[in-house]
Design an enzyme around this catalytic site. Structure first.
Site, PDB file in Angstrom:
ATOM      1  N   ASP A  42     -20.547  33.582  15.145  1.00 14.81           N
ATOM      2  CA  ASP A  42     -18.848  33.919  15.449  1.00 14.81           C
ATOM      3  C   ASP A  42     -18.736  34.990  16.357  1.00 14.81           C
ATOM      4  O   ASP A  42     -19.554  35.382  17.008  1.00 14.81           O
ATOM      5  CB  ASP A  42     -18.268  34.259  13.725  1.00 14.81           C
ATOM      6  CG  ASP A  42     -18.649  35.696  13.411  1.00 14.81           C
ATOM      7  OD1 ASP A  42     -19.177  36.444  14.430  1.00 14.81           O
ATOM      8  OD2 ASP A  42     -18.240  36.031  12.400  1.00 14.81           O
ATOM      9  N   ARG A  44     -14.370  43.881  16.872  1.00 14.01           N
ATOM     10  CA  ARG A  44     -13.696  44.864  16.163  1.00 14.01           C
ATOM     11  C   ARG A  44     -14.677  46.032  15.394  1.00 14.01           C
ATOM     12  O   ARG A  44     -14.146  46.948  14.839  1.00 14.01           O
ATOM     13  CB  ARG A  44     -13.171  44.182  14.936  1.00 14.01           C
ATOM     14  CG  ARG A  44     -12.206  43.205  15.448  1.00 14.01           C
ATOM     15  CD  ARG A  44     -11.429  42.316  14.434  1.00 14.01           C
ATOM     16  NE  ARG A  44     -10.677  42.923  13.233  1.00 14.01           N
ATOM     17  CZ  ARG A  44      -9.280  42.934  13.508  1.00 14.01           C
ATOM     18  NH1 ARG A  44      -8.783  42.606  14.794  1.00 14.01           N
ATOM     19  NH2 ARG A  44      -8.654  43.463  12.505  1.00 14.01           N
ATOM     20  N   TYR A  73     -18.010  42.807   0.874  1.00 15.30           N
ATOM     21  CA  TYR A  73     -18.065  44.066   1.376  1.00 15.30           C
ATOM     22  C   TYR A  73     -18.615  45.030   0.420  1.00 15.30           C
ATOM     23  O   TYR A  73     -18.153  44.852  -0.776  1.00 15.30           O
ATOM     24  CB  TYR A  73     -16.753  44.857   1.838  1.00 15.30           C
ATOM     25  CG  TYR A  73     -16.186  44.481   3.242  1.00 15.30           C
ATOM     26  CD1 TYR A  73     -16.966  44.424   4.364  1.00 15.30           C
ATOM     27  CD2 TYR A  73     -15.110  43.926   3.085  1.00 15.30           C
ATOM     28  CE1 TYR A  73     -16.495  43.820   5.617  1.00 15.30           C
ATOM     29  CE2 TYR A  73     -14.607  43.316   4.604  1.00 15.30           C
ATOM     30  CZ  TYR A  73     -15.323  43.366   5.537  1.00 15.30           C
ATOM     31  OH  TYR A  73     -14.854  43.013   6.740  1.00 15.30           O
ATOM     32  N   GLY A  79     -15.399  35.310  18.984  1.00 17.77           N
ATOM     33  CA  GLY A  79     -14.888  34.336  20.418  1.00 17.77           C
ATOM     34  C   GLY A  79     -14.920  32.810  20.603  1.00 17.77           C
ATOM     35  O   GLY A  79     -14.400  32.348  21.472  1.00 17.77           O
ATOM     36  N   HIS A 114     -18.590  41.079  14.790  1.00 14.70           N
ATOM     37  CA  HIS A 114     -17.219  41.170  14.109  1.00 14.70           C
ATOM     38  C   HIS A 114     -15.845  41.055  15.008  1.00 14.70           C
ATOM     39  O   HIS A 114     -15.037  41.501  14.768  1.00 14.70           O
ATOM     40  CB  HIS A 114     -17.017  42.730  13.491  1.00 14.70           C
ATOM     41  CG  HIS A 114     -16.442  42.649  12.236  1.00 14.70           C
ATOM     42  ND1 HIS A 114     -17.136  42.698  10.967  1.00 14.70           N
ATOM     43  CD2 HIS A 114     -15.257  42.936  11.607  1.00 14.70           C
ATOM     44  CE1 HIS A 114     -16.253  42.836   9.939  1.00 14.70           C
ATOM     45  NE2 HIS A 114     -14.919  42.750  10.458  1.00 14.70           N
ATOM     46  N   THR A 145     -21.342  41.320   4.389  1.00 13.51           N
ATOM     47  CA  THR A 145     -21.273  41.713   5.947  1.00 13.51           C
ATOM     48  C   THR A 145     -21.847  43.025   5.969  1.00 13.51           C
ATOM     49  O   THR A 145     -21.590  43.702   5.092  1.00 13.51           O
ATOM     50  CB  THR A 145     -19.642  41.948   5.957  1.00 13.51           C
ATOM     51  OG1 THR A 145     -18.973  40.481   6.053  1.00 13.51           O
ATOM     52  CG2 THR A 145     -19.425  42.677   7.361  1.00 13.51           C
ATOM     53  N   LYS A 193     -24.196  38.646   7.246  1.00 15.33           N
ATOM     54  CA  LYS A 193     -23.359  38.421   8.358  1.00 15.33           C
ATOM     55  C   LYS A 193     -23.291  39.844   9.201  1.00 15.33           C
ATOM     56  O   LYS A 193     -23.076  40.778   8.509  1.00 15.33           O
ATOM     57  CB  LYS A 193     -21.861  38.054   8.028  1.00 15.33           C
ATOM     58  CG  LYS A 193     -20.865  37.808   9.114  1.00 15.33           C
ATOM     59  CD  LYS A 193     -19.527  37.395   8.517  1.00 15.33           C
ATOM     60  CE  LYS A 193     -18.369  37.327   9.487  1.00 15.33           C
ATOM     61  NZ  LYS A 193     -18.173  38.561  10.343  1.00 15.33           N
ATOM     62  N   GLY A 245     -12.122  32.145  13.808  1.00 16.96           N
ATOM     63  CA  GLY A 245     -11.495  33.055  13.111  1.00 16.96           C
ATOM     64  C   GLY A 245     -10.236  33.272  13.682  1.00 16.96           C
ATOM     65  O   GLY A 245      -9.316  32.409  13.322  1.00 16.96           O
ATOM     66  N   SER A 289     -12.344  36.438   2.030  1.00 14.39           N
ATOM     67  CA  SER A 289     -12.793  37.908   2.179  1.00 14.39           C
ATOM     68  C   SER A 289     -12.600  38.783   0.946  1.00 14.39           C
ATOM     69  O   SER A 289     -11.652  38.588   0.165  1.00 14.39           O
ATOM     70  CB  SER A 289     -11.956  38.720   3.188  1.00 14.39           C
ATOM     71  OG  SER A 289     -11.987  40.031   3.537  1.00 14.39           O
TER      72      SER A 289
END
Length: 360
Positions: free
Chosen positions: A287, A259, A132, A289, A256, A158, A232, A310, A110
């Site tokens: 991604d 989130r 980011y 869950g 996400h 992202t 993403k 994750g 990240s």
């Protein structure tokens, strides 16, 4: 679950992590945005996908190996990008990256990692860097130079965080980063807002990131680095088509982890539409869950090339550092092998041919 029982599923790591983490750190990892509707929907939607197993197909051995972005991996799984991993354990990003390397899967580092990217790639894993978009393009350019120099294998942008989703648990806790956990890839390594009291971490991306990212910015990015480009945070198939148009090699269907926009659909719900929209023009990952081998099988049967895992790996990191993270990934491989065998699949290509129905 008592923490002295054997760990036989990835969910078992949750109780172990909760037992050792401060309550506000647990909430930071476990929580979602708003009323956490989308957070809960991710799990319900995955549980609602039933896979039709094939019989008498002669599977006497399973080969989980696959290729993602043209590179070989031991199974169709990657470690999702997650911020501030030294919050969970001193091993932090280096420990989880080393565990991914041992498992033969990619580790997504990240922008908000608490360990510099150069140290993360230094453990020898295949590292993809999650970007980011910073407010100053010159800083983006500098970060890209570092990513390439460090030997990252892919760039993952992202796109679903123009601002940080409102996360009530963090706001109630006035959650802030401890002084020794910093955003190690950002200039000066520290954002004062993330270390302050309320709104603390909730204000961090708003101060550092550019909210008005456009497709033209991704087209510019595509011209800057000769790395596979992954977009993403896509849910709408139209956005997946745009990502292909600007040169993406893969998209990640993601909300996400529940989130960001509360009320957005579960990622797996949109997966088949995105797969249909892009066809064979790029790979599609999933991604949000994912909790075990059966979920990976579900995603492959719905057309994904692989999944990103994750929270369960953060739980394992919290519970026992690099060693527990390695055990968790080995457990996931065992679960996936079992799921493939029971579904009559010798390899990921066979899993992609399975049919699914709504469970019930």
């Amino acid at each position: 679950m008592p923490t002295d029982l054997p760990t036989v599923s990835l969910d078992d790591y949750a109780a172990r992590a909760r037992a050792v983490l401060p309550p506000d750190v647990w909430d930071y990892v476990d929580g979602g945005s708003g009323a956490e509707v989308t957070l809960a929907a991710n799990r319900r939607a995955l549980d609602g996908v039933a896979v039709l197993p094939r019989m008498l197909v002669g599977v006497d051995a399973v080969d989980l190996r696959t290729r993602l972005l043209g590179r070989p991996y031991a199974m169709p799984v990657g470690v999702a990008p997650m911020a501030y991993q030294r919050l969970l354990h001193p091993d932090g990003e280096r420990g989880l990256a080393a565990a991914a390397g041992a498992a033969g899967v990619p580790y997504l580092a990240s922008t908000l990692g608490s360990t510099p990217i150069e140290q993360v790639t230094g453990v020898g894993a295949d590292v993809w860097f999650q970007l980011y978009w910073l407010r100053e393009r010159a800083l983006v350019r500098d970060l890209l130079d570092r990513v390439v120099e460090a030997g990252c294998r892919a760039l993952v942008v992202t796109v679903d965080v123009p601002v940080l989703g409102r996360r009530p648990r963090d706001l109630r806790n006035a959650f802030r980063l401890p002084d020794d956990v910093v955003a190690a890839n950002l200039p000066d390594g520290r954002d004062a807002l993330a270390h302050a009291g309320a709104p603390g971490v909730a204000a961090h991306p708003g101060a550092s990131f550019a909210p008005a990212l456009r497709w033209a910015d991704l087209a510019w990015l595509r011209e800057q680095v000769d790395l596979p480009l992954v977009v993403k945070g896509v849910l709408d198939p139209r956005d997946a088509v745009e990502a292909v148009r600007v040169g993406a090699d893969a998209v990640v269907v993601s909300n996400h982890g529940g989130r960001q926009l509360d009320g957005a659909p579960a990622s797996v719900t949109m997966l088949p539409e995105v797969v249909d929209a892009v066809g064979d023009r790029c790979q599609v990952l999933l991604d949000s869950g994912v909790r075990g081998g059966t979920d990976v099988l579900r995603a492959l049967a719905l057309g994904a090339a692989g999944v990103l895992v994750g929270r369960p790996l953060l739980w394992a990191l919290a519970a026992g550092g690099q060693t527990a993270a390695r055990d968790a990934l080995a457990l996931l491989a065992a679960e996936l092998t079992d799921a493939f065998t029971l579904a009559g699949c010798a390899d990921p290509a066979a899993a992609a041919e399975l049919r699914t129905v709504r469970a019930g």
